[in-house]
Design an enzyme around this catalytic site. Structure first.
Site, PDB file in Angstrom:
ATOM      1  N   GLY A   1      -2.858  -2.569   9.982  1.00 38.00           N
ATOM      2  CA  GLY A   1      -1.422  -2.704   8.865  1.00 38.00           C
ATOM      3  C   GLY A   1      -0.418  -2.836  10.192  1.00 38.00           C
ATOM      4  O   GLY A   1      -0.068  -2.085  11.144  1.00 38.00           O
TER       5      GLY A   1
ATOM      6  N   ASP B   1      -8.615  -5.502  -1.992  1.00 34.80           N
ATOM      7  CA  ASP B   1      -8.763  -5.230  -0.775  1.00 34.80           C
ATOM      8  C   ASP B   1      -8.767  -4.254  -0.235  1.00 34.80           C
ATOM      9  O   ASP B   1      -8.773  -2.799  -0.464  1.00 34.80           O
ATOM     10  CB  ASP B   1      -6.702  -5.411  -0.834  1.00 34.80           C
TER      11      ASP B   1
ATOM     12  N   ASN C   1      -4.654  -6.689   9.866  1.00 35.27           N
ATOM     13  CA  ASN C   1      -5.417  -7.677   9.250  1.00 35.27           C
ATOM     14  C   ASN C   1      -5.624  -8.056   8.163  1.00 35.27           C
ATOM     15  O   ASN C   1      -4.854  -7.709   6.394  1.00 35.27           O
ATOM     16  CB  ASN C   1      -7.185  -6.917   9.218  1.00 35.27           C
TER      17      ASN C   1
ATOM     18  N   HIS D   1       0.980  -1.404  -0.279  1.00 39.08           N
ATOM     19  CA  HIS D   1      -0.027   0.560   0.084  1.00 39.08           C
ATOM     20  C   HIS D   1       0.628   1.289   0.063  1.00 39.08           C
ATOM     21  O   HIS D   1       2.018   1.535   0.958  1.00 39.08           O
ATOM     22  CB  HIS D   1      -0.907  -0.256   1.477  1.00 39.08           C
ATOM     23  N   LEU D   2       1.120   1.786  -1.562  1.00 43.33           N
ATOM     24  CA  LEU D   2       1.856   2.660  -1.096  1.00 43.33           C
ATOM     25  C   LEU D   2       0.927   4.297  -0.851  1.00 43.33           C
ATOM     26  O   LEU D   2       1.578   5.183  -0.414  1.00 43.33           O
ATOM     27  CB  LEU D   2       2.205   2.890  -2.529  1.00 43.33           C
ATOM     28  N   ARG D   3      -0.434   4.302  -0.969  1.00 42.72           N
ATOM     29  CA  ARG D   3      -0.784   5.845  -0.087  1.00 42.72           C
ATOM     30  C   ARG D   3      -1.212   6.406  -1.285  1.00 42.72           C
ATOM     31  O   ARG D   3      -2.108   7.785  -0.265  1.00 42.72           O
ATOM     32  CB  ARG D   3      -0.783   5.826   0.718  1.00 42.72           C
TER      33      ARG D   3
ATOM     34  N   HIS E   1      -9.047 -10.823  -1.242  1.00 37.41           N
ATOM     35  CA  HIS E   1      -8.474 -10.526   0.096  1.00 37.41           C
ATOM     36  C   HIS E   1     -10.398 -10.755   0.966  1.00 37.41           C
ATOM     37  O   HIS E   1     -11.032 -10.572   0.865  1.00 37.41           O
ATOM     38  CB  HIS E   1      -9.127  -8.929   0.549  1.00 37.41           C
TER      39      HIS E   1
ATOM     40  N   HIS F   1      -3.024 -12.747   1.474  1.00 34.45           N
ATOM     41  CA  HIS F   1      -2.565 -13.071   2.892  1.00 34.45           C
ATOM     42  C   HIS F   1      -2.987 -14.295   3.686  1.00 34.45           C
ATOM     43  O   HIS F   1      -3.912 -13.747   4.633  1.00 34.45           O
ATOM     44  CB  HIS F   1      -2.172 -11.741   4.091  1.00 34.45           C
TER      45      HIS F   1
ATOM     46  N   ASP G   1       2.143  -6.874   2.372  1.00 34.13           N
ATOM     47  CA  ASP G   1       0.482  -6.038   2.584  1.00 34.13           C
ATOM     48  C   ASP G   1       1.289  -5.116   3.367  1.00 34.13           C
ATOM     49  O   ASP G   1       1.025  -4.864   3.943  1.00 34.13           O
ATOM     50  CB  ASP G   1       0.034  -6.758   3.592  1.00 34.13           C
TER      51      ASP G   1
END
Lengths: 311, 431
Positions: free
Chosen positions: B324, B152, B278, B62-64, B179, B232, B305
């Site tokens: 996270g 996801d 999660n 996740h690069l946001r 997910h 995951h 993740d």
């Protein structure tokens, strides 16, 4: 002699010796409560802040009075009238109050682990006044004191039945830890939907059958059941809950003769307990409240008074 | 530009190569793999005792950016990837706006190209706005470079939509990354349901909250013939279901995260919010099961993740903190230490989980070492022991449950298209 750590967060953390010390000290404190002038100077100059993120009558007031009877300055903060509504974090609130000279915090919080977060942030001591479904150590201590007052000091082999919403109960968890540590035989009883996973690994016995739980029990501890649990689908109706798990005179007769009935309050009359039992001769619900003040006085003394003397 | 990587143990799972050799890198490509290459005046990096592997691929980060730049940006995320030994990362689409259209795909491609560190492989959403109702313009996004689709973080509950997504993606040959979570079973959950959730008074998440959806997705993949990748996996039951699917010849691959390979639910006992994730950290029996599946190759991918969060987001009450773990910069060391050092897994197999495994799951032609191939390489020092120091993280997310842990086996060099973007933990161009 005092407690080993600066904070009291769980019953899990306390040794048998520490529990003995607290209960022994509480007994002496109860004598102060019997006096006409209920005030000693022990904690003069000490500041106690109660920081309550959840509503409470009993716990907050008994901490406040415990502090006042011992001459501490007690400040009550309820989150609805504080900076918390402006979005201040728990850590910032804690630091701010510490910088004003707080020696001891009493915190109640709806989220498990919040007292630990506060304790890690401030140098002052922290007492957990109930956090989420986690623990409520002072409730367990006052329950133990109430039992001792009536049945004597030895918990060994004593059958204690804890009945109700075990899943969501911090009172149940703290009592299981405390009472099993002192040698009692603790039974937990709930419908399967309100029984937490792996509870048997704590040393408690598990049953869904209230009659088995009550059978020859010397102490019966009823837990409050909340309407919101019914809304979440964990049981069909309060009526059915009362039919299956409500304590009434007939059911209580299965317990040992003279068995004590406890309830941490506030009680739902006619749901988990009938008025007859709650107000009956075996009920120690009112005595519990007095013990609550004594136990909290003992803790304030052990966590503040002695430290002061040592310095 | 021309340089030599000298005397390294070259391990390439695809060809099975595992020998000490020199690698000549020229103009971004691998020019030669031989013994005793002499390059004259060109730079030489002595890699004696080190391992050169194909560039590691993290297929789940996740690069946001766009939208969550307080927690991570494409720049800091790519720096973290380079520091962590990754040459390519697949970016999940739960940005804001979410990656459900070609414009956001373009933006991510453009900004990551400007950063020029690890290559960013965008993942598009399955459904518009991740709402689980109508499928996104997967074709348009595919034309612009997405490598997979996934909702996801917002599990797809509607089985009909999942069926259609698995069918529709057959057009492009890209997988649906699922997910797996039944959000009714997991509602309000904060940690794995079991002894520790009872002790800590936190709402439990049962293993079956994941498993029922794994079962559903496997059945739908079997029905449609669409490619399914299970994100995951964290439970024993999920592994059993995966085995069943593979036995049936269903087109399914799976990943496990480093944290599910190492940590158990007991880690939560101090309410450290960096352990809140999660799917949640599970009990030891589940950890053993996923570990075994990774070692045996039933699970072919390890993915981080990587979920970076700022200090303000994470340092609050456990129940309030988001899920996270910031995982890019510790993944290799955690896995090397846990699987190679402690479990005796073959280095070649572990490398495969980070290279050929993800490449196959995403249908990419990368993750191998060959003369003439792009020089995407990861160099590991298998003897280096170092303590995890989150202050050294390039990621904005310092939310690591490994703080202070001593681990053996760290990446020491990352090479992307021939460019050395990380050496001895220092990322090129970073402060």
């Amino acid at each position: 002699m005092g407690l080993k750590t600066k904070d009291l967060l769980t019953m899990d953390q306390l040794s048998k010796e520490e529990i003995e010390l607290i209960l022994h000290t509480a007994k002496e404190m109860k004598n102060i409560l019997k006096r006409d002038i209920k005030k000693v100077p022990t904690l003069r100059g000490k500041t106690v802040v109660t920081l309550f993120y959840e509503p409470s009558t009993r716990t907050r007031t008994s901490f406040e009075l415990a502090g006042k009877y011992m001459s501490a300055d007690v400040v009550n903060i309820s989150t609805t009238t504080s900076s918390v509504v402006k979005g201040e974090t728990l850590q910032d609130t804690g630091m701010t109050l510490q910088m004003m000279g707080t020696d001891l915090f009493i915190i109640r919080h709806g989220m498990s682990g919040a007292p630990k977060l506060l304790a890690q942030t401030v140098k002052a001591g922290v007492i957990n006044g109930g956090d989420g479904f986690h623990e409520h150590p002072t409730q367990a201590l006052l329950d133990m004191m109430s039992i001792r007052d009536k049945l004597g000091d030895d918990f060994k082999g004593m059958k204690v039945a804890i009945i109700g919403d075990i899943l969501h109960s911090r009172v149940a968890r703290s009592n299981v830890h405390g009472l099993t540590k002192m040698g009692a035989e603790v039974w937990t009883c709930a419908p399967p939907t309100l029984m937490p996973a792996g509870i048997e690994k704590t040393g408690a016995r598990v049953t869904y059958d209230i009659n088995e739980a009550l059978h020859k029990a010397q102490v019966v501890m009823m837990l409050r059941v909340q309407l919101e649990r019914q809304k979440a689908g964990l049981f069909p109706t309060l009526r059915e809950y009362n039919n299956l798990y409500g304590l009434n005179t007939k059911r209580l007769s299965k317990a040992a003769p003279g068995a004590l009935v406890l309830h941490p309050g506030p009680i739902n009359r006619g749901v988990e307990i009938s008025s007859e039992v709650a107000d009956g001769i075996q009920s120690v619900i009112n005595e519990q409240v007095t013990c609550g003040v004594a136990v909290r006085m003992a803790l304030l003394y052990l966590m503040l008074g002695q430290k002061g003397e040592q310095q | 530009m021309k340089y030599l990587l000298k005397d390294a143990l070259v391990i390439d799972p695809l060809s099975g190569m595992e020998r000490i050799a020199d690698i000549l890198v020229e103009n971004g490509l691998i020019a030669a793999i031989e013994d005793g290459i002499d390059t004259g005046q060109n730079p030489v990096y002595d890699l004696n005792g080190k391992i050169v592997a194909p560039g590691f691929i993290d297929m789940h980060v996740h690069l946001r950016e766009p939208g969550g730049e307080g927690n991570e940006t494409i720049l800091t995320g790519c720096q973290a990837a380079a520091a962590g030994g990754f040459t390519a990362v697949a970016a999940m689409p739960n940005t804001n706006p979410c990656t459900d259209n070609e414009a956001v795909v373009e933006l991510i491609k453009k900004r990551s190209a400007d950063v020029a560190l690890a290559e960013v492989l965008p993942i598009g959403t399955i459904s518009k706005k991740q709402q689980g109702e109508e499928i996104s313009e997967i074709g348009s996004m595919y034309r612009n470079g997405i490598v997979a689709v996934s909702d996801d973080g917002k599990p797809l509950i509607n089985s009909e939509v999942m069926r259609r997504a698995l069918e529709y993606t057959k057009l492009f040959g890209i997988p649906v990354i699922s997910h797996c979570e039944d959000t009714n079973l997991t509602a309000g959950g904060e940690m794995h349901e079991g002894y520790w959730s009872t002790i800590l008074g936190l709402k439990g998440i049962p293993a079956q909250g994941e498993e029922v959806m794994v079962a559903r997705d496997i059945l739908l993949s079997g029905m449609t013939g669409g490619s399914l990748h299970l994100a995951h996996l964290s439970t024993k039951g999920s592994i059993e279901l995966l085995k069943y699917a593979l036995k049936q010849g269903i087109k399914v691959t799976a990943e496990v995260t480093p944290h599910h390979l190492l940590l158990t639910d007991e880690e939560l006992k101090d309410y450290d919010t960096s352990t809140k994730v999660n799917p949640p950290l599970r009990s030891p029996d589940h950890v053993q099961a996923v570990r075994k599946a990774v070692i045996e190759g039933i699970v072919t991918c390890i993915a981080t993740d990587h979920a970076p969060w700022s200090i303000e987001e994470k340092e609050q009450e456990f129940s309030k903190a988001p899920n996270g773990i910031s995982g890019l910069e510790t993944a290799i060391a955690v896995c090397w230490d846990t699987l190679v050092i402690k479990e005796g897994m073959e280095p070649k197999d572990l490398i495969a989980r980070f290279t050929t495994g993800p490449a196959a799951a995403l249908g990419l032609k990368r993750g191998f070492i060959a003369v003439g191939a792009v020089a995407d390489l990861t160099v590991i020092d298998p003897k280096l022991i170092r303590e995890v120091d989150t202050k050294r993280f390039y990621s904005k997310g310092k939310n690591s449950p490994y703080k202070g842990r001593k681990l053996q086996g760290w990446p020491v060099m990352t090479i992307v298209r021939g460019e050395i973007v990380m050496q001895d933990g220092k990322v090129k161009g970073a402060q």
